[in-house]
Motif scaffolding. Structure first.
Motif, PDB file in Angstrom:
ATOM      1  N   VAL A  58      -4.783  -8.250  -1.333  1.00  0.00           N
ATOM      2  CA  VAL A  58      -6.027  -7.652  -1.826  1.00  0.00           C
ATOM      3  C   VAL A  58      -7.017  -8.741  -2.177  1.00  0.00           C
ATOM      4  N   GLN A  59      -8.244  -8.562  -1.716  1.00  0.00           N
ATOM      5  CA  GLN A  59      -9.339  -9.445  -2.108  1.00  0.00           C
ATOM      6  C   GLN A  59     -10.572  -8.575  -2.288  1.00  0.00           C
ATOM      7  N   GLY A  60     -11.070  -8.541  -3.511  1.00  0.00           N
ATOM      8  CA  GLY A  60     -12.196  -7.655  -3.810  1.00  0.00           C
ATOM      9  C   GLY A  60     -11.755  -6.221  -3.667  1.00  0.00           C
ATOM     10  N   THR A  61     -12.392  -5.469  -2.765  1.00  0.00           N
ATOM     11  CA  THR A  61     -12.003  -4.081  -2.512  1.00  0.00           C
ATOM     12  C   THR A  61     -11.378  -3.916  -1.125  1.00  0.00           C
ATOM     13  N   ILE A  62     -10.881  -5.007  -0.581  1.00  0.00           N
ATOM     14  CA  ILE A  62     -10.263  -4.992   0.753  1.00  0.00           C
ATOM     15  C   ILE A  62      -8.756  -5.185   0.626  1.00  0.00           C
ATOM     16  N   ILE A  63      -8.007  -4.325   1.319  1.00  0.00           N
ATOM     17  CA  ILE A  63      -6.562  -4.505   1.463  1.00  0.00           C
ATOM     18  C   ILE A  63      -6.316  -4.940   2.900  1.00  0.00           C
ATOM     19  N   GLU A  64      -5.526  -5.998   3.047  1.00  0.00           N
ATOM     20  CA  GLU A  64      -5.185  -6.507   4.368  1.00  0.00           C
ATOM     21  C   GLU A  64      -3.723  -6.200   4.650  1.00  0.00           C
ATOM     22  N   CYS A  65      -3.464  -5.538   5.758  1.00  0.00           N
ATOM     23  CA  CYS A  65      -2.106  -5.183   6.148  1.00  0.00           C
ATOM     24  C   CYS A  65      -1.288  -6.460   6.393  1.00  0.00           C
ATOM     25  N   PRO A  66      -0.040  -6.493   5.904  1.00  0.00           N
ATOM     26  CA  PRO A  66       0.768  -7.701   6.061  1.00  0.00           C
ATOM     27  C   PRO A  66       1.277  -7.941   7.481  1.00  0.00           C
ATOM     28  N   MET A  67       1.204  -6.941   8.364  1.00  0.00           N
ATOM     29  CA  MET A  67       1.771  -7.134   9.701  1.00  0.00           C
ATOM     30  C   MET A  67       0.772  -7.733  10.694  1.00  0.00           C
ATOM     31  N   HIS A  68      -0.349  -7.084  10.903  1.00  0.00           N
ATOM     32  CA  HIS A  68      -1.309  -7.541  11.910  1.00  0.00           C
ATOM     33  C   HIS A  68      -2.692  -7.846  11.332  1.00  0.00           C
ATOM     34  N   ASN A  69      -2.779  -7.891  10.017  1.00  0.00           N
ATOM     35  CA  ASN A  69      -4.008  -8.276   9.313  1.00  0.00           C
ATOM     36  C   ASN A  69      -5.159  -7.282   9.468  1.00  0.00           C
ATOM     37  N   GLY A  70      -4.856  -6.023   9.786  1.00  0.00           N
ATOM     38  CA  GLY A  70      -5.896  -5.002   9.755  1.00  0.00           C
ATOM     39  C   GLY A  70      -6.407  -4.871   8.328  1.00  0.00           C
ATOM     40  N   ARG A  71      -7.692  -4.587   8.167  1.00  0.00           N
ATOM     41  CA  ARG A  71      -8.289  -4.536   6.839  1.00  0.00           C
ATOM     42  C   ARG A  71      -8.955  -3.184   6.599  1.00  0.00           C
ATOM     43  N   PHE A  72      -8.893  -2.746   5.327  1.00  0.00           N
ATOM     44  CA  PHE A  72      -9.500  -1.493   4.900  1.00  0.00           C
ATOM     45  C   PHE A  72     -10.210  -1.704   3.568  1.00  0.00           C
ATOM     46  N   PHE A  74     -10.416  -0.155   0.308  1.00  0.00           N
ATOM     47  CA  PHE A  74      -9.591   0.858  -0.356  1.00  0.00           C
ATOM     48  C   PHE A  74     -10.403   1.803  -1.240  1.00  0.00           C
ATOM     49  N   THR A  75     -11.681   1.505  -1.481  1.00  0.00           N
ATOM     50  CA  THR A  75     -12.495   2.431  -2.267  1.00  0.00           C
ATOM     51  C   THR A  75     -12.965   3.619  -1.432  1.00  0.00           C
ATOM     52  N   THR A  76     -13.034   3.428  -0.122  1.00  0.00           N
ATOM     53  CA  THR A  76     -13.510   4.486   0.773  1.00  0.00           C
ATOM     54  C   THR A  76     -12.484   4.852   1.846  1.00  0.00           C
ATOM     55  N   GLY A  77     -11.524   3.958   2.089  1.00  0.00           N
ATOM     56  CA  GLY A  77     -10.545   4.135   3.158  1.00  0.00           C
ATOM     57  C   GLY A  77     -11.023   3.621   4.500  1.00  0.00           C
ATOM     58  N   GLU A  78     -12.258   3.151   4.565  1.00  0.00           N
ATOM     59  CA  GLU A  78     -12.848   2.724   5.840  1.00  0.00           C
ATOM     60  C   GLU A  78     -12.120   1.526   6.445  1.00  0.00           C
ATOM     61  N   ALA A  79     -11.752   1.658   7.726  1.00  0.00           N
ATOM     62  CA  ALA A  79     -11.165   0.540   8.468  1.00  0.00           C
ATOM     63  C   ALA A  79     -12.231  -0.531   8.650  1.00  0.00           C
ATOM     64  N   LYS A  80     -11.902  -1.773   8.307  1.00  0.00           N
ATOM     65  CA  LYS A  80     -12.876  -2.866   8.330  1.00  0.00           C
ATOM     66  C   LYS A  80     -12.521  -3.995   9.278  1.00  0.00           C
ATOM     67  N   GLY A  81     -11.326  -3.956   9.878  1.00  0.00           N
ATOM     68  CA  GLY A  81     -10.961  -5.057  10.753  1.00  0.00           C
ATOM     69  C   GLY A  81      -9.838  -4.687  11.704  1.00  0.00           C
ATOM     70  N   ALA A  82     -10.009  -5.096  12.954  1.00  0.00           N
ATOM     71  CA  ALA A  82      -9.009  -4.842  13.989  1.00  0.00           C
ATOM     72  C   ALA A  82      -7.700  -5.512  13.605  1.00  0.00           C
ATOM     73  N   PRO A  83      -6.585  -4.921  14.012  1.00  0.00           N
ATOM     74  CA  PRO A  83      -6.457  -3.820  14.952  1.00  0.00           C
ATOM     75  C   PRO A  83      -6.594  -2.433  14.320  1.00  0.00           C
ATOM     76  N   ALA A  84      -6.776  -2.359  13.016  1.00  0.00           N
ATOM     77  CA  ALA A  84      -6.941  -1.056  12.368  1.00  0.00           C
ATOM     78  C   ALA A  84      -8.301  -0.467  12.732  1.00  0.00           C
ATOM     79  N   CYS A  85      -8.296   0.737  13.276  1.00  0.00           N
ATOM     80  CA  CYS A  85      -9.566   1.389  13.625  1.00  0.00           C
ATOM     81  C   CYS A  85      -9.634   2.819  13.103  1.00  0.00           C
TER      82      CYS A  85
END
Length: 105
Positions: A58-72, A74-85
């Motif tokens: 977690v950094q700020g309001t972003i959670i980064e997935c530990p597997m492929h570094n997809g980012r969201f 978490f305040t809105t659920g919005e996908a912010k970084g590939a591969p998460a879409c």
């Protein structure tokens, strides 16, 4: 339709700028606390590969997935970084009496 709030644990069990796992009725959730003391909850798994987000960074309001570094965000659920879409599902949270309450229905 009635609201269902469940006790997700002590508010101080989630450190600022961190994520904690919570399981209820066979479902995984991720609980977050911002540095300014706000609480949030999302589905507990990344929408890309179903990896537990509670193991992420977690950094700020972003959670980064530990597997492929997809980012969201978490305040809105919005996908912010590939591969998460695909966005994360979010859930209302409130704190009462030092306990985190999560609205699940």
């Amino acid at each position: 339709m009635s609201e269902t709030w469940i006790d997700a644990g002590a508010a101080d069990s989630v450190a600022p700028e961190d994520v904690a796992p919570f399981e209820h009725d066979g479902r995984q959730y991720a609980l977050y606390r911002t540095p300014d003391g706000r609480y949030f909850a999302t589905d507990g798994h990344c929408t890309h590969e179903q990896v537990e987000l509670a193991d992420g960074f977690v950094q700020g309001t972003i959670i980064e997935c530990p597997m492929h570094n997809g980012r969201f965000d978490f305040t809105t659920g919005e996908a912010k970084g590939a591969p998460a879409c695909v966005n994360l599902e979010t859930f209302p949270v409130k704190v009462e009496g030092g306990r985190i309450l999560l609205k699940v229905a």
